[in-house]
Write a protein that holds these residues in place. Sequence first.
Motif, mmCIF file in Angstrom:
data_model
loop_
_atom_site.group_PDB
_atom_site.id
_atom_site.type_symbol
_atom_site.label_atom_id
_atom_site.label_comp_id
_atom_site.label_asym_id
_atom_site.label_seq_id
_atom_site.Cartn_x
_atom_site.Cartn_y
_atom_site.Cartn_z
ATOM 1 N N ALA A 84 0.838 -1.203 0.000
ATOM 2 C CA ALA A 84 0.000 0.000 0.000
ATOM 3 C C ALA A 84 0.871 1.249 0.000
ATOM 4 C CB ALA A 84 -0.920 0.007 1.205
ATOM 5 N N GLY A 85 0.448 2.221 -0.797
ATOM 6 C CA GLY A 85 1.107 3.520 -0.815
ATOM 7 C C GLY A 85 0.337 4.478 0.068
ATOM 8 N N GLU A 86 0.892 5.628 0.279
ATOM 9 C CA GLU A 86 0.234 6.643 1.105
ATOM 10 C C GLU A 86 -0.815 7.394 0.293
ATOM 11 O OE1 GLU A 86 0.793 7.111 4.420
ATOM 12 O OE2 GLU A 86 2.113 5.393 4.282
ATOM 13 N N THR A 87 -2.040 7.369 0.749
ATOM 14 C CA THR A 87 -3.085 8.189 0.135
ATOM 15 C C THR A 87 -3.898 8.834 1.244
ATOM 16 O OG1 THR A 87 -4.628 6.337 0.028
ATOM 17 C CG2 THR A 87 -3.343 6.772 -1.955
ATOM 18 N N GLU A 88 -4.382 10.017 0.969
ATOM 19 C CA GLU A 88 -5.200 10.729 1.937
ATOM 20 C C GLU A 88 -6.634 10.855 1.443
ATOM 21 O OE1 GLU A 88 -3.362 14.413 3.022
ATOM 22 O OE2 GLU A 88 -1.419 13.476 3.318
ATOM 23 N N VAL A 89 -6.943 10.145 0.381
ATOM 24 C CA VAL A 89 -8.273 10.217 -0.222
ATOM 25 C C VAL A 89 -8.939 8.863 -0.054
ATOM 26 C CG1 VAL A 89 -9.532 10.654 -2.361
ATOM 27 C CG2 VAL A 89 -7.425 11.892 -1.896
ATOM 28 N N GLN A 90 -10.208 8.847 0.329
ATOM 29 C CA GLN A 90 -10.892 7.584 0.554
ATOM 30 C C GLN A 90 -11.453 6.977 -0.726
ATOM 31 O OE1 GLN A 90 -13.840 8.385 3.531
ATOM 32 N NE2 GLN A 90 -12.375 8.219 5.196
ATOM 33 N N ASP A 91 -11.442 7.707 -1.834
ATOM 34 C CA ASP A 91 -12.065 7.237 -3.070
ATOM 35 C C ASP A 91 -11.182 6.313 -3.898
ATOM 36 O OD1 ASP A 91 -14.414 8.684 -2.576
ATOM 37 O OD2 ASP A 91 -13.503 10.495 -3.389
ATOM 38 N N LEU A 136 -14.676 8.372 -13.255
ATOM 39 C CA LEU A 136 -14.760 8.934 -11.899
ATOM 40 C C LEU A 136 -13.376 8.976 -11.256
ATOM 41 C CD1 LEU A 136 -16.416 10.030 -9.551
ATOM 42 C CD2 LEU A 136 -16.932 7.661 -8.908
ATOM 43 N N LEU A 137 -12.619 7.884 -11.377
ATOM 44 C CA LEU A 137 -11.268 7.860 -10.804
ATOM 45 C C LEU A 137 -10.387 8.916 -11.466
ATOM 46 C CD1 LEU A 137 -9.049 6.740 -8.998
ATOM 47 C CD2 LEU A 137 -8.720 4.889 -10.661
ATOM 48 N N ALA A 138 -10.448 9.041 -12.778
ATOM 49 C CA ALA A 138 -9.648 10.054 -13.483
ATOM 50 C C ALA A 138 -9.989 11.460 -12.979
ATOM 51 C CB ALA A 138 -9.873 9.950 -14.990
ATOM 52 N N ARG A 139 -11.267 11.725 -12.807
ATOM 53 C CA ARG A 139 -11.697 13.039 -12.311
ATOM 54 C C ARG A 139 -11.155 13.293 -10.890
ATOM 55 N NH1 ARG A 139 -16.557 12.678 -14.053
ATOM 56 N NH2 ARG A 139 -17.518 11.780 -12.207
ATOM 57 N N ILE A 140 -11.238 12.288 -10.028
ATOM 58 C CA ILE A 140 -10.734 12.424 -8.657
ATOM 59 C C ILE A 140 -9.228 12.660 -8.667
ATOM 60 C CG2 ILE A 140 -10.352 11.170 -6.488
ATOM 61 C CD1 ILE A 140 -13.080 9.730 -7.083
ATOM 62 N N THR A 145 -7.193 15.993 -7.318
ATOM 63 C CA THR A 145 -6.233 15.911 -6.209
ATOM 64 C C THR A 145 -4.796 16.143 -6.682
ATOM 65 O OG1 THR A 145 -6.128 13.487 -6.414
ATOM 66 C CG2 THR A 145 -7.684 14.396 -4.794
ATOM 67 N N GLY A 146 -4.636 16.518 -7.957
ATOM 68 C CA GLY A 146 -3.320 16.876 -8.475
ATOM 69 C C GLY A 146 -2.390 15.700 -8.750
ATOM 70 N N GLN A 147 -2.939 14.530 -8.927
ATOM 71 C CA GLN A 147 -2.106 13.355 -9.202
ATOM 72 C C GLN A 147 -1.719 13.311 -10.682
ATOM 73 O OE1 GLN A 147 -0.864 11.541 -6.933
ATOM 74 N NE2 GLN A 147 -2.188 11.947 -5.186
ATOM 75 N N SER A 148 -0.536 12.833 -10.946
ATOM 76 C CA SER A 148 -0.041 12.683 -12.307
ATOM 77 C C SER A 148 -0.164 11.215 -12.694
ATOM 78 C CB SER A 148 1.424 13.134 -12.366
ATOM 79 O OG SER A 148 1.918 13.015 -13.671
ATOM 80 N N PHE A 149 -0.934 10.938 -13.770
ATOM 81 C CA PHE A 149 -1.183 9.560 -14.174
ATOM 82 C C PHE A 149 -1.337 9.481 -15.681
ATOM 83 C CE2 PHE A 149 -5.224 11.583 -13.628
ATOM 84 C CZ PHE A 149 -6.092 11.004 -14.544
ATOM 85 N N LYS A 175 0.377 5.452 -12.251
ATOM 86 C CA LYS A 175 0.943 6.729 -11.834
ATOM 87 C C LYS A 175 2.143 7.038 -12.720
ATOM 88 C CE LYS A 175 2.742 9.179 -7.847
ATOM 89 N NZ LYS A 175 2.918 9.177 -6.393
ATOM 90 N N LYS A 176 2.251 8.295 -13.143
ATOM 91 C CA LYS A 176 3.423 8.696 -13.936
ATOM 92 C C LYS A 176 4.627 8.805 -13.008
ATOM 93 C CE LYS A 176 1.418 11.125 -17.830
ATOM 94 N NZ LYS A 176 1.305 12.414 -18.542
#
Length: 188
Positions: A21-28, A143-147, A151-155, A182-183
């Motif tokens: 598991a990586g660190e995430t602060e989002v529950q989605d 939905l995942l792409a929008r989230i 949240t500023g993730q690069s993918f 993830k990029k």
Amino acid sequence: MIKSFKQTFLSLELQSPKWSAGETEVQDYDLRHYETAKWASTVIKGETQKEVLRQGFWKLFHYIQGKNEREMKIGMTVPVTCLVKSGCPDFKVSFFVPFKHQHSPLQPTDPDVFIEEQKRGAIFVRSFGGFASPEKYAEEAQLLARILKNTGQSFHEDFYYTAGYDSPFKLFNRHNEVWYFKKRVVFG
């Protein structure tokens, strides 16, 4: 064959690729770090993702049922993945190669099935229940792409994977996922 199909899919102890598991602060969604692993894959061109998944699944199922160089049965694993590329009619369906065969996978005898190595990487994962249709997978991927964007993730936005974990005979507590890679951050 139907008996072996049912036996394979009613097993509750199916192997899957190793990840942490990586660190995430989002529950989605979750961030997972997958280890390098080998997969049996086939690329199918089709008009509907549902038909492509069916055809790809059966090609790979025949491989694990003995359509390989040693005519040996191989254990079923999870998930069954499908690579979906934007605007591309080709889909890649894959089975994880069991740990016993990771070092030296049995070579397929079907020319449409091949063994490939997926390098270690970080993957954003969104899980959902129920029976997943191609439309439901696409909806969850959007939905995942929008989230991730919010949240500023690069993918990598130009493709995603669907991941199914359950037998078609399982009616309740089903588990499905969509994955975006993830990029990697390049310094220098």
